[in-house]
Design a protein around this motif. Structure first.
Motif, mmCIF file in Angstrom:
data_model
loop_
_atom_site.group_PDB
_atom_site.id
_atom_site.type_symbol
_atom_site.label_atom_id
_atom_site.label_comp_id
_atom_site.label_asym_id
_atom_site.label_seq_id
_atom_site.Cartn_x
_atom_site.Cartn_y
_atom_site.Cartn_z
ATOM 1 N N THR A 29 0.843 -1.184 0.000
ATOM 2 C CA THR A 29 0.000 0.000 0.000
ATOM 3 C C THR A 29 0.879 1.235 0.000
ATOM 4 O OG1 THR A 29 -1.612 -1.217 1.327
ATOM 5 C CG2 THR A 29 -1.905 1.177 1.177
ATOM 6 N N HIS A 31 1.598 4.618 0.895
ATOM 7 C CA HIS A 31 1.086 5.574 1.872
ATOM 8 C C HIS A 31 1.115 6.975 1.285
ATOM 9 C CE1 HIS A 31 1.194 8.231 5.427
ATOM 10 N NE2 HIS A 31 0.351 7.337 5.913
ATOM 11 N N SER A 53 2.627 1.890 3.614
ATOM 12 C CA SER A 53 1.930 1.743 4.895
ATOM 13 C C SER A 53 2.482 0.558 5.676
ATOM 14 C CB SER A 53 0.425 1.541 4.676
ATOM 15 O OG SER A 53 -0.126 2.670 4.047
ATOM 16 N N GLU A 54 2.817 -0.517 4.959
ATOM 17 C CA GLU A 54 3.385 -1.690 5.603
ATOM 18 C C GLU A 54 4.782 -1.335 6.106
ATOM 19 O OE1 GLU A 54 0.390 -2.843 2.627
ATOM 20 O OE2 GLU A 54 2.210 -1.657 2.471
ATOM 21 N N ASP A 90 -2.439 6.020 -0.406
ATOM 22 C CA ASP A 90 -3.401 4.982 -0.037
ATOM 23 C C ASP A 90 -3.815 4.149 -1.256
ATOM 24 O OD1 ASP A 90 -3.307 5.865 2.630
ATOM 25 O OD2 ASP A 90 -4.801 7.405 2.194
ATOM 26 N N ARG A 92 -3.195 0.616 -3.372
ATOM 27 C CA ARG A 92 -2.637 -0.735 -3.313
ATOM 28 C C ARG A 92 -2.057 -1.076 -4.682
ATOM 29 N NH1 ARG A 92 -3.575 -4.401 0.336
ATOM 30 N NH2 ARG A 92 -4.393 -6.001 -1.030
ATOM 31 N N LYS A 120 -8.752 -7.505 -3.927
ATOM 32 C CA LYS A 120 -8.807 -7.620 -2.471
ATOM 33 C C LYS A 120 -9.220 -9.036 -2.103
ATOM 34 C CE LYS A 120 -10.317 -2.895 -1.534
ATOM 35 N NZ LYS A 120 -11.414 -2.138 -0.941
ATOM 36 N N GLN A 146 -10.198 1.505 7.369
ATOM 37 C CA GLN A 146 -8.856 0.976 7.111
ATOM 38 C C GLN A 146 -8.910 -0.502 6.715
ATOM 39 O OE1 GLN A 146 -5.811 2.392 6.946
ATOM 40 N NE2 GLN A 146 -6.818 4.365 7.134
ATOM 41 N N HIS A 150 -8.242 -2.772 2.511
ATOM 42 C CA HIS A 150 -7.380 -3.925 2.224
ATOM 43 C C HIS A 150 -8.133 -5.201 1.880
ATOM 44 C CE1 HIS A 150 -3.881 -1.649 3.473
ATOM 45 N NE2 HIS A 150 -4.582 -1.244 4.488
ATOM 46 N N VAL A 151 -9.352 -5.353 2.374
ATOM 47 C CA VAL A 151 -10.110 -6.581 2.141
ATOM 48 C C VAL A 151 -11.575 -6.252 1.897
ATOM 49 C CG1 VAL A 151 -8.607 -8.074 3.543
ATOM 50 C CG2 VAL A 151 -10.557 -6.959 4.614
#
Length: 179
Positions: A29, A31, A53-54, A90, A92, A120, A146, A150-151
């Motif tokens: 991701t 950021h 982000s990770e 933000d 992916r 996702k 949040q 991601h999912v």
């Protein structure tokens, strides 16, 4: 693949993500992206630099920022619909190693960003660890924004997750439901 082996380029200890760090296509991701001077101090060049982000590429291994060359910058423009790096946040992406990147007269390994947005995963209570992480994020943030970045979670499972979190809260605290 060769996840436990050490790539020869690890010895050069770059401050940037490189082909030595990616062992398989990896979803990350972005950021934010900034213009930064070369941290290797080999040049005075300024690069589009993606920060993620990770925090880790693999457990115990810090995730470094990634220089976005012209090709990857064009891909980011395509993925975001914007030519402005300020809008590349933000997002992916899937980063992979292309073994045939042209560098002068040579073909070398280079990082590429897939032009297709990663799909996702669908989160259900059957994914015990991920479900627990989603509950922790909901408790921390008070909503599912949040998590949903991601999912995918069905409306029914979103309600179940929030209900499970409510059971653990004192009666006077509320929860925010996404509509």
């Amino acid at each position: 693949m060769n996840e436990t082996k050490t790539h020869y380029r690890k010895a050069f200890d770059s401050p940037y993500l490189s082909s030595a760090d990616i062992v398989e296509p990896t979803v990350l991701t972005v950021h934010h992206v900034t213009l930064e001077t070369d941290k290797t101090k080999k040049t005075k060049d300024v690069f589009n630099t993606a920060h993620f982000s990770e925090k880790e590429i693999r457990q115990g291994e810090k995730l470094k920022p990634m220089i976005l060359n012209a090709t990857n910058s064009k891909t980011m423009k395509g993925l975001t619909g914007s030519a402005f790096i300020d809008d590349w946040k933000d997002v992916r992406i899937t980063v992979y190693v292309d073994p045939n990147v042209r560098f002068g007269k040579e073909s070398v390994e280079g990082l590429r960003i897939s032009p297709h947005a990663p799909e996702k995963r669908v989160l259900t209570p059957a994914s015990v660890k991920a479900w627990g992480n989603a509950k922790a994020a909901f408790k921390r943030d008070g909503d599912l924004r949040q998590v949903l970045a991601h999912v995918d979670i069905s409306r029914e499972h979103q309600e179940q997750l929030m209900a499970e979190c409510q059971e653990a809260k004192p009666a006077n605290e509320g929860a925010n439901v996404l509509s």
